[in-house]
Design an enzyme around this catalytic site. Structure first.
Site, PDB file in Angstrom:
ATOM      1  N   CYS A  51     -16.281  -4.175   2.294  1.00 54.20           N
ATOM      2  CA  CYS A  51     -17.611  -3.998   3.386  1.00 54.20           C
ATOM      3  C   CYS A  51     -17.525  -2.642   3.872  1.00 54.20           C
ATOM      4  CB  CYS A  51     -17.353  -5.019   4.552  1.00 54.20           C
ATOM      5  SG  CYS A  51     -18.869  -4.965   5.433  1.00 54.20           S
TER       6      CYS A  51
ATOM      7  N   THR B 105       0.761  -1.243  -0.025  1.00 54.84           N
ATOM      8  CA  THR B 105      -0.058  -0.162   0.079  1.00 54.84           C
ATOM      9  C   THR B 105       0.904   1.301   0.043  1.00 54.84           C
ATOM     10  OG1 THR B 105      -1.781  -0.992   1.330  1.00 54.84           O
ATOM     11  CG2 THR B 105      -1.828   1.149   1.227  1.00 54.84           C
TER      12      THR B 105
ATOM     13  N   THR C  88      12.585   4.465  11.469  1.00 54.86           N
ATOM     14  CA  THR C  88      13.463   3.862  11.811  1.00 54.86           C
ATOM     15  C   THR C  88      13.312   2.438  11.182  1.00 54.86           C
ATOM     16  OG1 THR C  88      13.666   4.890  14.017  1.00 54.86           O
ATOM     17  CG2 THR C  88      14.454   2.453  13.688  1.00 54.86           C
TER      18      THR C  88
ATOM     19  N   ALA D  41       5.941  -8.353   1.578  1.00 54.20           N
ATOM     20  CA  ALA D  41       6.553  -9.471   1.722  1.00 54.20           C
ATOM     21  C   ALA D  41       5.247 -10.502   2.266  1.00 54.20           C
ATOM     22  CB  ALA D  41       7.416  -9.183   2.884  1.00 54.20           C
ATOM     23  N   HIS D  42       4.438 -10.037   2.873  1.00 58.06           N
ATOM     24  CA  HIS D  42       3.455 -10.935   3.429  1.00 58.06           C
ATOM     25  C   HIS D  42       2.670 -11.670   2.379  1.00 58.06           C
ATOM     26  CE1 HIS D  42      -0.400  -8.839   3.089  1.00 58.06           C
ATOM     27  NE2 HIS D  42       0.050  -7.822   3.205  1.00 58.06           N
TER      28      HIS D  42
HETATM   29  C1  LIG Z   1      -2.058  -7.300  -0.970  1.00 57.66           C
HETATM   30  C2  LIG Z   1      -1.884  -6.172  -2.212  1.00 57.66           C
HETATM   31  C3  LIG Z   1      -1.663  -4.779  -1.907  1.00 57.66           C
HETATM   32  C4  LIG Z   1      -1.317  -4.114  -0.648  1.00 57.66           C
HETATM   33  O1  LIG Z   1      -0.085  -4.735   0.213  1.00 57.66           O
HETATM   34  P1  LIG Z   1       0.026  -4.583   1.701  1.00 57.66           P
HETATM   35  O2  LIG Z   1       1.252  -4.926   2.138  1.00 57.66           O
HETATM   36  O3  LIG Z   1      -0.938  -5.358   2.270  1.00 57.66           O
HETATM   37  O4  LIG Z   1      -0.219  -3.097   1.842  1.00 57.66           O
HETATM   38  C5  LIG Z   1      -1.331  -3.877  -2.985  1.00 57.66           C
HETATM   39  N1  LIG Z   1      -1.334  -4.746  -3.992  1.00 57.66           N
HETATM   40  C6  LIG Z   1      -2.007  -5.764  -4.564  1.00 57.66           C
HETATM   41  C7  LIG Z   1      -2.228  -6.386  -5.797  1.00 57.66           C
HETATM   42  C8  LIG Z   1      -2.198  -6.699  -3.483  1.00 57.66           C
HETATM   43  O5  LIG Z   1      -2.613  -8.037  -3.689  1.00 57.66           O
END
Ligand SMILES: *Cc1c(COP(=O)(O)O)cnc(C)c1O
Length: 386
Positions: free
Chosen positions: A329, A72, A235, A198-199
């Site tokens: 939502c 984001t 940081t 990363a997630h």
């Molecule tokens: C999940 C996602 C994001 C947001 O990433 P975050 O690390 O959760 O802020 C942006 N773009 C796409 C295509 C995503 O799937």
């Protein structure tokens, strides 16, 4: 059966090898990388090593890698930073982008920026000719995602990049969903900017990268300390950065085996579900030409109301199966997915739809169980009239 997690496009479980790499930076090696003392210098080295590794994995220079808090922030920083630097007044994007691109674009309207939305085809793809036609002398940036997070469509980013390069307009691509799924090399594609999180690749939440090619007009968006060569204050998230580098390395090293595994599960899901549900189910977006890990299903009924996708999701949840419906939502009211509406899926079907996203920890056994439960739940829901 344990919880079945088919929502890997939302987030993923951290890989144990990634977690292992991160732990020292919560304990013994807790130094602030900006500190001149030994503890600070130690973590500074970790960050710079991670930066080099990440750069080499995507074909970039280390100086082009800026650590952020995730996808984001990277999307926001790319759009706002490039618009601020070019002072041009138009953004070209599409209605099926992630909200992390759409909402900052919308907010730039208050500064007099115009947004041009390119219409995707029914598989979710933007064609390079559309970009060619849309670019004007006032275009600050073209931002089009590599892989769509709801339907898995893959944009022809090489061709789009070539068009942008020809017109000298910076091209940013949200590559959050393509990394680790298909090859991403900034030089081969010709990207000026990209976003990483990363997630989504078995790494930690709250860490990402903004790549900005050297020479691209861009102004820092988050200011404060001198971190990231004054391009992003705050940081440094040392554990996150170490985790991101390892997650990216693993996801690229093991990309082919994970792709095959997901493709097998997806094909099995399609086969099982269509055998059980026939023409009551259809695939939204690309069926098998998108990435292997995302399957978006729409349901067709005789009722005027259509099937309630939210109710379907909750029923699956009761059975311990996690999927997503891509709806936003807002204040309790369900809005159908902007992506599905954006590719011309009727509102009623969009509201019925679910996204099933596979990952490396899923099994074929889970797919079979899901198909079975889906049939039972649908029969029950369709039998209920109101
Ligand atoms: C999940 C996602 C994001 C947001 O990433 P975050 O690390 O959760 O802020 C942006 N773009 C796409 C295509 C995503 O799937």
């Amino acid at each position: 059966m344990d919880t079945i997690y088919f929502d890997n496009a939302s987030t993923t479980r951290i890989d144990e090898r990634v977690l292992e790499k991160m732990i020292p930076y919560f304990t013994n090696e807790f130094g602030n990388a900006n500190s001149a003392h030994q503890l600070g210098r130690n973590t500074k080295v970790v960050i710079e090593d991670a930066r080099e590794l990440i750069a080499s994995l995507i074909g970039a220079e280390p100086s082009e890698i800026i650590f952020t808090s995730g996808g984001t922030e990277s999307d926001n920083a790319a759009l706002k930073g490039i618009v601020a630097a070019t002072r041009k007044k138009e953004i070209i994007t599409s209605p099926v982008e992630h909200h992390a691109v759409l909402h900052p674009a919308e907010s730039l309207k208050m500064q007099g920026v115009r947004i041009t939305y390119l219409q995707p085809d029914k598989t979710g793809i933007i064609h390079p000719e559309q970009v060619e036609e849309a670019i004007t002398d006032d275009t600050a940036i073209v931002s089009l995602m590599h892989v769509n997070n709801e339907i898995g469509a893959i944009n022809p980013v090489e061709e789009i990049a070539a068009v942008c390069r020809g017109k000298k307009v910076p091209f940013h691509s949200d590559t959050v969903q393509s990394l680790g799924k298909i090859p991403v090399d900034v030089k081969e594609i010709g990207l000026d900017s990209l976003s990483i999180s990363a997630h989504k690749i078995y790494g930690p939440k709250g860490i990402g990268v903004l790549y900005v090619k050297n020479g691209t007009p861009w102004l820092p968006w988050l200011q404060g300390g001198s971190q990231e060569r004054r391009r992003r204050g705050g940081t440094s998230n040392v554990a996150g950065i170490a985790g991101l580098a390892e997650a990216l390395k693993i996801s690229i090293d093991e990309m082919e085996q994970n792709r095959k595994h997901c493709a097998r599960m997806r094909d099995m899901a399609i086969q099982q579900i269509t055998a059980r549900l026939g023409d009551r189910v259809r695939i939204n977006g690309p069926a098998t030409t998108g990435v292997a890990n995302i399957l978006n299903l729409g349901f067709y009924t005789d009722s005027d109301y259509g099937l309630d996708g939210e109710m379907l999701l909750l029923n699956l949840d009761i059975e311990g199966i996690c999927v997503s419906n891509g709806s936003a939502c807002t204040s309790g009211a369900m809005e159908p997915s902007h992506v599905l509406l954006g590719i011309g899926i009727p509102e009623q079907v969009a509201k019925s739809s679910i996204r099933v996203s596979f990952g490396k920890y899923n099994t074929e056994e889970e797919v079979l169980y899901f198909a079975e439960k889906l049939e039972v739940i649908l029969e029950r829901m369709l039998a209920t009239t109101f």
